[in-house]
Design a protein around this motif. Structure first.
Motif, PDB file in Angstrom:
ATOM      1  N   ALA A   1       0.805  -1.223   0.000  1.00 15.27           N
ATOM      2  CA  ALA A   1       0.000   0.000   0.000  1.00 15.27           C
ATOM      3  C   ALA A   1       0.832   1.263   0.000  1.00 15.27           C
ATOM      4  O   ALA A   1       0.295   2.358  -0.150  1.00 15.27           O
ATOM      5  N   GLY A   2       2.144   1.153   0.189  1.00 12.65           N
ATOM      6  CA  GLY A   2       2.976   2.351   0.281  1.00 12.65           C
ATOM      7  C   GLY A   2       2.585   3.187   1.478  1.00 12.65           C
ATOM      8  O   GLY A   2       2.326   2.664   2.568  1.00 12.65           O
ATOM      9  N   ASP A   3       2.500   4.501   1.285  1.00 13.84           N
ATOM     10  CA  ASP A   3       2.144   5.414   2.378  1.00 13.84           C
ATOM     11  C   ASP A   3       0.646   5.715   2.422  1.00 13.84           C
ATOM     12  O   ASP A   3       0.191   6.464   3.290  1.00 13.84           O
ATOM     13  N   ARG A   4      -0.117   5.161   1.507  1.00 13.39           N
ATOM     14  CA  ARG A   4      -1.547   5.490   1.441  1.00 13.39           C
ATOM     15  C   ARG A   4      -2.316   4.834   2.580  1.00 13.39           C
ATOM     16  O   ARG A   4      -2.127   3.652   2.879  1.00 13.39           O
ATOM     17  N   THR A   5      -3.203   5.595   3.192  1.00 10.70           N
ATOM     18  CA  THR A   5      -4.195   5.057   4.127  1.00 10.70           C
ATOM     19  C   THR A   5      -5.562   5.565   3.702  1.00 10.70           C
ATOM     20  O   THR A   5      -5.689   6.644   3.107  1.00 10.70           O
ATOM     21  N   LYS A   6      -6.573   4.782   3.981  1.00  6.68           N
ATOM     22  CA  LYS A   6      -7.955   5.190   3.713  1.00  6.68           C
ATOM     23  C   LYS A   6      -8.789   4.732   4.890  1.00  6.68           C
ATOM     24  O   LYS A   6      -8.973   3.538   5.108  1.00  6.68           O
ATOM     25  N   THR A   7      -9.264   5.690   5.649  1.00  3.21           N
ATOM     26  CA  THR A   7      -9.953   5.405   6.901  1.00  3.21           C
ATOM     27  C   THR A   7     -11.427   5.751   6.790  1.00  3.21           C
ATOM     28  O   THR A   7     -11.792   6.865   6.410  1.00  3.21           O
TER      29      THR A   7
ATOM     30  N   LEU B   1     -11.183   9.469   5.375  1.00  4.82           N
ATOM     31  CA  LEU B   1      -9.967  10.251   5.510  1.00  4.82           C
ATOM     32  C   LEU B   1      -8.891   9.525   4.711  1.00  4.82           C
ATOM     33  O   LEU B   1      -8.643   8.334   4.943  1.00  4.82           O
ATOM     34  N   VAL B   2      -8.266  10.215   3.781  1.00  7.27           N
ATOM     35  CA  VAL B   2      -7.247   9.617   2.927  1.00  7.27           C
ATOM     36  C   VAL B   2      -5.936  10.345   3.153  1.00  7.27           C
ATOM     37  O   VAL B   2      -5.887  11.583   3.105  1.00  7.27           O
ATOM     38  N   THR B   3      -4.870   9.596   3.430  1.00  4.55           N
ATOM     39  CA  THR B   3      -3.538  10.189   3.524  1.00  4.55           C
ATOM     40  C   THR B   3      -2.642   9.525   2.487  1.00  4.55           C
ATOM     41  O   THR B   3      -2.725   8.315   2.264  1.00  4.55           O
ATOM     42  N   THR B   4      -1.794  10.336   1.850  1.00  2.73           N
ATOM     43  CA  THR B   4      -0.922   9.818   0.809  1.00  2.73           C
ATOM     44  C   THR B   4       0.450  10.461   0.894  1.00  2.73           C
ATOM     45  O   THR B   4       0.646  11.490   1.542  1.00  2.73           O
ATOM     46  N   ASN B   5       1.386   9.850   0.200  1.00  2.32           N
ATOM     47  CA  ASN B   5       2.674  10.470  -0.056  1.00  2.32           C
ATOM     48  C   ASN B   5       2.461  11.638  -1.019  1.00  2.32           C
ATOM     49  O   ASN B   5       1.517  11.617  -1.812  1.00  2.32           O
ATOM     50  N   PRO B   6       3.310  12.652  -0.994  1.00  2.92           N
ATOM     51  CA  PRO B   6       3.162  13.718  -1.990  1.00  2.92           C
ATOM     52  C   PRO B   6       3.266  13.221  -3.434  1.00  2.92           C
ATOM     53  O   PRO B   6       2.765  13.878  -4.346  1.00  2.92           O
ATOM     54  N   LEU B   7       3.913  12.068  -3.625  1.00  2.00           N
ATOM     55  CA  LEU B   7       3.934  11.423  -4.933  1.00  2.00           C
ATOM     56  C   LEU B   7       2.779  10.435  -4.946  1.00  2.00           C
ATOM     57  O   LEU B   7       2.850   9.366  -4.339  1.00  2.00           O
TER      58      LEU B   7
ATOM     59  N   THR C   1      -2.682   8.362 -13.578  1.00  2.00           N
ATOM     60  CA  THR C   1      -2.154   9.715 -13.445  1.00  2.00           C
ATOM     61  C   THR C   1      -1.570   9.911 -12.043  1.00  2.00           C
ATOM     62  O   THR C   1      -2.251   9.686 -11.039  1.00  2.00           O
ATOM     63  N   VAL C   2      -0.303  10.320 -12.021  1.00  2.54           N
ATOM     64  CA  VAL C   2       0.441  10.504 -10.773  1.00  2.54           C
ATOM     65  C   VAL C   2       0.827  11.972 -10.644  1.00  2.54           C
ATOM     66  O   VAL C   2       1.275  12.597 -11.606  1.00  2.54           O
ATOM     67  N   LYS C   3       0.643  12.501  -9.461  1.00  4.17           N
ATOM     68  CA  LYS C   3       0.981  13.895  -9.169  1.00  4.17           C
ATOM     69  C   LYS C   3       2.172  13.955  -8.227  1.00  4.17           C
ATOM     70  O   LYS C   3       2.248  13.194  -7.253  1.00  4.17           O
ATOM     71  N   ASN C   4       3.089  14.850  -8.510  1.00  7.61           N
ATOM     72  CA  ASN C   4       4.254  15.053  -7.640  1.00  7.61           C
ATOM     73  C   ASN C   4       4.095  16.378  -6.909  1.00  7.61           C
ATOM     74  O   ASN C   4       4.306  17.446  -7.473  1.00  7.61           O
ATOM     75  N   ASP C   5       3.696  16.276  -5.633  1.00  8.58           N
ATOM     76  CA  ASP C   5       3.553  17.470  -4.810  1.00  8.58           C
ATOM     77  C   ASP C   5       4.823  17.786  -4.021  1.00  8.58           C
ATOM     78  O   ASP C   5       4.804  18.652  -3.145  1.00  8.58           O
TER      79      ASP C   5
ATOM     80  N   ASP D   1       2.863   4.630  -3.016  1.00  8.13           N
ATOM     81  CA  ASP D   1       1.416   4.710  -3.218  1.00  8.13           C
ATOM     82  C   ASP D   1       0.956   3.503  -4.019  1.00  8.13           C
ATOM     83  O   ASP D   1       1.769   2.793  -4.629  1.00  8.13           O
ATOM     84  N   PHE D   2      -0.345   3.266  -4.004  1.00  8.96           N
ATOM     85  CA  PHE D   2      -0.906   2.173  -4.788  1.00  8.96           C
ATOM     86  C   PHE D   2      -2.326   2.541  -5.180  1.00  8.96           C
ATOM     87  O   PHE D   2      -2.957   3.429  -4.609  1.00  8.96           O
ATOM     88  N   VAL D   3      -2.832   1.818  -6.144  1.00  9.13           N
ATOM     89  CA  VAL D   3      -4.243   1.917  -6.516  1.00  9.13           C
ATOM     90  C   VAL D   3      -4.641   0.580  -7.116  1.00  9.13           C
ATOM     91  O   VAL D   3      -3.842  -0.074  -7.791  1.00  9.13           O
ATOM     92  N   GLU D   4      -5.875   0.132  -6.821  1.00 11.95           N
ATOM     93  CA  GLU D   4      -6.341  -1.132  -7.379  1.00 11.95           C
ATOM     94  C   GLU D   4      -7.772  -0.983  -7.875  1.00 11.95           C
ATOM     95  O   GLU D   4      -8.612  -0.368  -7.218  1.00 11.95           O
TER      96      GLU D   4
END
Length: 958
Positions: A29-35, A191-197, A229-233, A306-309
Motif C-alpha cells: 500500500a505504500g504510504d496510502r491510508t484510507k480510513t 480520511l485519505v492520507t498519501t505520499n506527496p507522490l 495519473t500521478v501527481k508530484n507534490d 502509493d498504490f491503486v487497485e
C-alpha cells in the motif's frame, strides 16, 4: 452515555490513524491510508445563529449518529405531506455534523476528506477554518485537500454543513421530480492520507486517477490499456516508477508492466500502459462475470509510496441490425428494472450491505440490466453488479425540466464526475444523454462522448414529445405504459414499462418488445416501490399514494408474485411457483414455471394439466405464465411441473387462514453485520397462519422490541413501531451498538403468537485498505521456446537454441532454476526457419526430438511450491501424426505418477498446421520440496515415429 461515547470516539481515533492491520501476502500500500469515518459523529438539524465550526463549540447536546445518515426519518406515508413534486420545503433543511479526530501521519503527507455524496451542497471547516464548498450535485463524489488545515498528532475538529435547501442551480432542483430529495450525509466518508507522490482522484480531470479500457476483445485473447495519473507534490523532481500487475481472481499475477519517468515538482504525469492477455483469459458476461484486478504500485526511486487497485472485465458489445444487442459475439435481449436507491423511513441513507443485497435479489430473479433512475448511485451497487453480472444504464440527476447556463454547467460537471468515477466498471454499458421524458440533449451527449466514447448513450425519451428515434444519441430509450409505436429503424430499449404484481403487464411489454429485432431491452418501472410526493395538490385527478405499489419488490424489498415470474422466464433452474393470493384471485390461479407443462391439483384432485398461456400478448416470451381458471376457496393447491413428460419439480400452497403466529427474519444473513450503527438490517415479521402461509390480507400491527447489542431505528414520530403490515409482512430497522455482540428482536401482535430471531454483529474495522485488500501471488511465469540454430522464437518467449548435446541445459534467470534435457538416444535439433500455421506457431514449428525412446525433463533448484508445467510436443517430421499418444511420468515431492496425455481432444493430421488451436501440449501438475529435483519422462506410445519437445511454460500456483 456521554462517557461511553467519549471512550468510543478515542477508540475510533486510534484505529483511524494508527492503521497497523497486516495486509495480505504480496499486497503493498505504500504510504496510502484510507480510513472510514462513518462512526462517531455529532448531528444537529437546522441552522444556528452561532456557526458551530469552532474547536471549542459546545456540541454535547447534539445527537450521536453514524453515516450513512438521513437528516430526518420519515413515515412510510411521508407524514402525508401536502407538497408537490417540486418539493420546495419538505426536508429542505440544513444539517450540521461535527467530529473530532486525531491524525497521525508523516509531516510530508497529503491529507484529504473524501465524500461519496452529500445532499446537497457541502461546506467544510477544519479546526474552525473554512476549507471550501462543493455545490455542484448531491449524487456524485468529491474531496477536499485538508493538508494545510490539520494539526498532526493532535485532535482536529471537522465541521460539515450539509445544505439540502431548495436550489436554483443544483440539478434536479429547482424542478419537479417523482423522487424525494432527502437530506444528510448519506454516503460513506473517508480520511485519505498519501505520499506527496500520489495517484490522483478519478474525478479530478479526464486524465486523472485510473482509466481502464479494453480496446481489443476477442474470443480467446484481449488487450487492456491502463492510464494512471500521478501527481508530484514534492518541491523536487522525482524519479517515478509504476509497476502494474494484471491479477486473476485467484490472486495470481498474470502480466506485469513497468514504466518509469522523471516527474518534475508540482506536475502530473499520465502513465499509459497496455498489455495483451492470452493465458488464463476469460470474458465478462452476465452468465460468467469474470473480473481481473489491476494493481499499480508507485515508487519513488525504489521505495513504494502509493498504490491503486481496480477491477475490470473483458467484454465487447455492439448494436447490430437484425440481432439487437450483441455481447461477445452473441445476441442478448436485456430484461431488468429501474432502481431508486431510497428505502422507507431512512430515505437515501442506505448501507453498502443493502446495495449488494438488492443487486443480488435482481440477479436471482434472472435480470441482466438495471437502470439507475434518475441519478448517479452508490459505488457499492455498481461494484455488486460487476461481481454478479448485471448491466447498468446510469444517468445524472434530472427529471423533465432543465435550467439556465449555471444549472447546465453544474449538470455537466456532475456528469463528468459520474463517468470518471464509474468508467472502469464492466457492468456499465449506457450513459444517459437526455432529460427524462424530454429526450436527447446535445450538451449531455457531447459531454458523455468526450468522457467515454466507448459506451452507448441513451435518449431518455417519451412517446409524447421529443424525437421519435434516437436523435443525436446511440439508443432510442423510451417509456411505454400502454402500447407505444416503435421507431422505424432505431435501436430501441423501453427504459420504463408498466408492471403489475400478477406479472400480466410485465409479460405484455416484454413480449412485445422482444418481437422486433431492433429492440434490445425491456426495463420495468419498477424494481422496488418507493416514496414520492404529489404531482398536483390542487387537482384531484393527479392525486396518488405517497408510496408506489407496482414494484417487483415491496418498499422493504420483499418479493411480490411478479418476482417469481421473472425467475421462471429468465433462470435456468427448474421452477414452479403458485402466486399468492395477491395475484391468485378472482377465479384465476396463476402459476409461474419454466417447465413444458404444469398439472394443478386441489386437495389431491387434478384440476387441469396445461401448457403455458397461448396468448398473442405473450407469444415472444420464453416461459409465459400458466393461468388456471379455478375458483380457489379453501384447501391445498399443488402444482407439478413436467418436462419431456417427466416430473421435474413441484410447489404447494395452502389457502390463507387466520393470523396465528409471527415469524421473525432478517433481510441479510450471509454478510457480516457490523457494529457501530453504520450498518443496518431490516427485520421482517411475517404474519403466518397455522400452516405457515403468509396472511397477505392481515391488518395486524406488530410491536417490535430489541435486546442485546442493538437498537431499533425509530424516533417515536414516524409510526414505525408498532409497524403496519403490508401484504402480511411488517418491517423495522435495527442497528448495532458500539460494541459487537448478539441482538435479539422480538415481534408481538394482539391475538397471535409472538416471534423472535437473533443475529450477531461483528467489529467494525475502519481501515478500508485492509478491508478490501486481497492476496497477490507474484510467482514467476517462464515461457521458453526450444529450437535449433535458425529457430523462429515466439514473441515475448525466452529463447533456448541448441545444436548439439552440449546445449541441453538451460537456466531460468529469474529463479536460477536449472532445466536439463536428456534421452537414451540421440537428441536432434530442428531450427531451419520453416514455419507452420496456428496459435503459438513459432513454438511448434521447431524444437528437439528423438527418433525413438524417451525424453527426460529435469528441474533442479526449483523453489518449494506447487506448479503447472505445460510442455509442447508438436511433431514436425512427417513420420508421425501429432497425437495424444504420449505417456508422461512425473517424479516429484508427492511421488511418482504416470498417465497418458489427453489434453487435446482431437488429433492433428497436418504437421504444418494446428488450425486455430495451439500445438500439441501436455499439462502436468508438479510439487517441489525445494531440495530434490523434479523429473518428467515423456514416452511415445506409438512404436514408430519421433518424439518432440518444442518448448514449455512453467507457472507456480501456490
Amino acid at each position: 452515555m456521554k462517557l461511553n461515547y467519549l471512550l468510543f470516539s478515542l477508540f475510533i481515533s486510534t484505529l483511524t490513524f494508527a492503521q497497523s492491520t497486516k495486509l495480505p501476502q504480496g499486497f503493498e500500500a505504500g504510504d496510502r491510508t484510507k480510513t472510514n469515518l462513518n462512526i462517531g459523529w455529532k448531528f444537529h438539524l437546522g441552522d444556528l445563529e452561532q456557526t458551530p465550526t469552532a474547536t471549542d463549540f459546545d456540541d454535547h447536546s447534539w445527537k450521536e449518529v453514524s453515516v450513512p445518515h438521513t437528516s430526518q426519518l420519515v413515515s412510510y406515508e411521508m407524514d402525508s405531506i401536502k407538497e408537490t413534486w417540486v418539493q420546495e420545503k419538505f426536508l429542505r433543511d440544513i444539517s450540521w455534523y461535527r467530529k473530532k479526530i486525531k491524525i497521525d501521519a508523516k509531516p510530508s503527507s497529503k491529507i484529504y476528506l473524501e465524500f461519496e455524496a452529500v445532499h446537497n451542497a457541502t461546506e467544510l471547516w477544519i479546526n474552525g477554518k473554512k476549507v471550501g464548498k462543493y455545490a455542484v450535485n448531491g449524487y456524485v463524489p468529491f474531496h477536499f485537500d485538508i493538508t494545510d488545515f490539520v494539526t498532526l498528532g493532535k485532535e482536529n475538529t471537522i465541521a460539515i454543513k450539509a445544505d439540502n435547501s431548495y436550489s436554483q442551480t443544483i440539478a434536479p432542483d429547482p424542478h419537479r421530480t417523482d423522487y424525494v430529495k432527502f437530506g444528510g450525509l448519506y454516503r460513506d466518508v473517508y480520511l485519505v492520507t498519501t505520499n506527496p507522490l500520489q495517484v490522483t482522484f478519478n474525478w479530478e480531470d479526464y486524465d486523472a486517477g485510473v482509466h481502464i479500457s479494453t480496446p481489443t476483445v476477442n474470443k480467446h485473447n484481449g488487450t487492456v490499456t491502463i492510464k494512471t495519473t500521478v501527481k508530484n507534490d514534492h518541491a523536487t523532481d522525482k524519479k517515478t516508477k509504476i509497476i502494474t500487475n494484471i491479477i486473476t481472481k485467484e490472486g495470481l499475477v498474470l502480466k506485469k508492466i513497468v514504466s518509469e519517468t522523471t516527474l518534475k515538482a508540482h506536475t502530473t504525469h499520465t502513465f499509459r500502459q497496455s498489455v495483451t492477455v492470452e493465458d488464463d483469459y476469460h470474458l465478462w458476461s452476465p452468465d460468467s462475470p469474470y473480473l481481473y484486478r489491476v494493481n499499480s504500485v508507485i515508487y519513488d526511486n525504489e521505495t513504494p509510496v502509493d498504490f491503486v487497485e481496480n477491477t475490470f472485465g473483458f467484454r465487447k458489445f455492439a448494436l447490430e441490425k437484425g440481432k439487437g444487442f450483441v455481447l461477445n459475439g452473441e445476441p442478448l435481449f436485456l430484461v431488468g428494472a429501474n432502481r431508486h436507491q431510497s428505502y422507507p423511513n431512512i430515505g437515501d441513507a442506505v448501507p453498502n450491505s443493502f446495495h449488494y443485497n438488492e443487486a443480488l435479489q435482481y440477479k436471482k430473479a434472472g435480470m441482466n440490466i438495471i437502470r439507475l433512475s434518475h441519478y448517479t448511485q452508490d459505488d457499492a451497487f455498481i461494484k455488486a453488479c460487476d461481481e454478479l453480472g448485471i448491466f447498468i444504464y446510469e444517468e445524472p440527476s434530472t427529471w423533465i425540466e432543465w435550467g439556465g447556463d449555471t444549472w447546465f454547467e453544474n449538470l455537466e460537471k456532475a456528469t463528468r464526475t459520474m463517468i470518471r468515477n464509474h468508467r472502469n466498471h464492466p457492468s456499465i454499458i449506457v450513459w444517459g444523454a437526455g432529460i427524462n421524458h424530454r429526450g436527447p440533449v446535445p450538451r449531455m451527449q457531447t459531454v458523455a462522448k468526450e468522457e467515454d466514447p466507448f459506451r452507448l448513450t441513451a435518449s431518455a425519451s417519451a412517446p409524447w414529445d421529443g424525437p421519435k428515434n434516437e436523435g443525436i444519441t446511440d439508443v432510442h430509450a423510451t417509456m411505454d405504459y400502454r402500447r407505444t409505436e416503435f421507431p422505424e429503424s432505431a435501436f430501441t430499449m423501453v427504459m420504463e414499462h408498466g408492471s403489475s404484481p400478477n406479472s400480466e403487464v410485465n409479460q405484455f411489454h416484454i413480449s412485445r418488445y422482444k418481437g422486433n429485432k431492433n429492440n434490445f431491452a425491456a426495463i420495468t418501472w419498477l424494481g422496488a416501490d418507493y416514496n414520492h410526493l404529489q404531482p398536483d395538490i390542487v387537482d384531484d385527478q393527479w392525486s396518488r399514494d405517497f408510496m408506489t405499489t407496482y414494484g417487483v419488490l415491496s418498499p422493504y424489498r420483499v418479493p411480490k408474485p411478479v418476482y417469481y415470474w421473472y425467475q421462471s422466464e429468465l433462470v435456468a433452474k427448474p421452477i414452479v411457483h403458485i402466486a399468492d393470493e395477491t395475484a391468485s384471485k378472482d377465479g384465476k390461479v396463476r402459476v409461474f414455471s419454466n417447465c413444458q407443462e404444469v398439472a394443478l391439483y386441489h386437495n389431491g384432485n387434478l384440476v387441469a394439466r396445461q401448457v403455458p398461456d397461448n396468448d398473442i400478448t405473450k407469444i415472444n416470451l420464453n416461459h409465459p405464465s400458466f393461468t388456471f381458471k379455478y375458483n380457489w376457496r379453501e384447501g391445498t393447491l399443488k402444482a407439478v411441473g413436467y418436462t419431456n413428460g417427466e416430473k421435474v419439480t413441484e410447489f404447494t400452497r395452502q389457502k390463507e387462514g387466520k393470523p396465528h403466529h409471527l415469524k421473525v427474519t432478517y433481510n441479510i444473513t450471509d454478510q457480516p453485520f457490523y457494529a457501530g450503527g453504520s450498518d443496518v438490517r431490516l427485520v421482517y415479521a411475517s404474519i403466518l397462519d397455522e400452516n405457515g402461509e403468509v396472511v397477505t390480507s392481515s391488518e395486524n400491527e406488530v410491536k417490535f422490541s430489541v435486546s442485546g447489542a442493538g437498537e431499533l431505528i425509530d424516533n417515536g414520530k414516524i409510526y414505525a413501531n408498532p409497524a403496519a403490515a403490508y401484504n402480511g409482512v411488517a418491517a423495522i430497522y435495527v442497528k448495532g451498538t458500539n460494541n459487537s455482540g448478539t441482538i435479539t428482536v422480538t415481534a408481538k401482535a394482539t391475538g397471535i403468537k409472538s416471534g423472535k430471531a437473533t443475529i450477531s454483529t461483528a467489529k467494525f474495522n475502519t481501515d478500508e485498505i485492509a478491508n478490501t485488500a486481497k492476496p497477490i501471488y507474484d510467482f514467476p511465469i517462464t515461457r521458453v521456446d526450444i529450437g535449433g540454430e535458425k529457430q523462429l522464437v515466439q514473441f515475448e518467449w525466452e529463447e533456448w537454441t541448441g545444436i548439439t548435446n552440449n546445449d541441453l541445459n538451460y537456466t531460468i534467470k529469474e529463479t536460477n532454476t536449472q532445466v536439463e534435457i536428456s534421452a537414451d538416444e540421440k537428441i536432434n535439433w530442428l531450427g531451419n526457419g520453416t514455419s507452420m500455421l496456428g496459435d503459438l506457431s513459432f513454438v511448434g514449428t521447431d524444437g528437439l526430438f528423438v527418433e525413438k525412446g524417451e525424453i527426460h525433463f529435469k528441474l533442479s533448484n526449483l523453489k518449494a511450491g506447487s506448479y503447472v508445467l505445460e510442455t509442447f510436443h508438436h511433431a514436425r517430421k512427417l513420420d508421425i501424426k501429432s497425437t495424444n499418444e504420449i505417456e508422461v511420468t512425473v517424479n516429484d515431492a508427492d511421488g511418482s505418477f504416470t498417465r497418458t496425455s489427453d489434453d487435446h481432444i482431437v488429433n492433428y493430421y497436418d504437421n504444418n498446421s494446428s488450425g486455430e488451436r495451439q500445438p500439441i501440449s501436455i499439462n502436468s501438475t508438479l510439487v517441489s520440496d525445494g531440495s530434490n529435483p523434479v523429473i518428467l519422462k515423456f514416452k511415445n506410445k506409438i512404436e514408430k515415429g519421433s518424439l518432440w519437445l518444442n518448448g514449455f511454460v512453467l507457472k507456480q500456483i501456490k
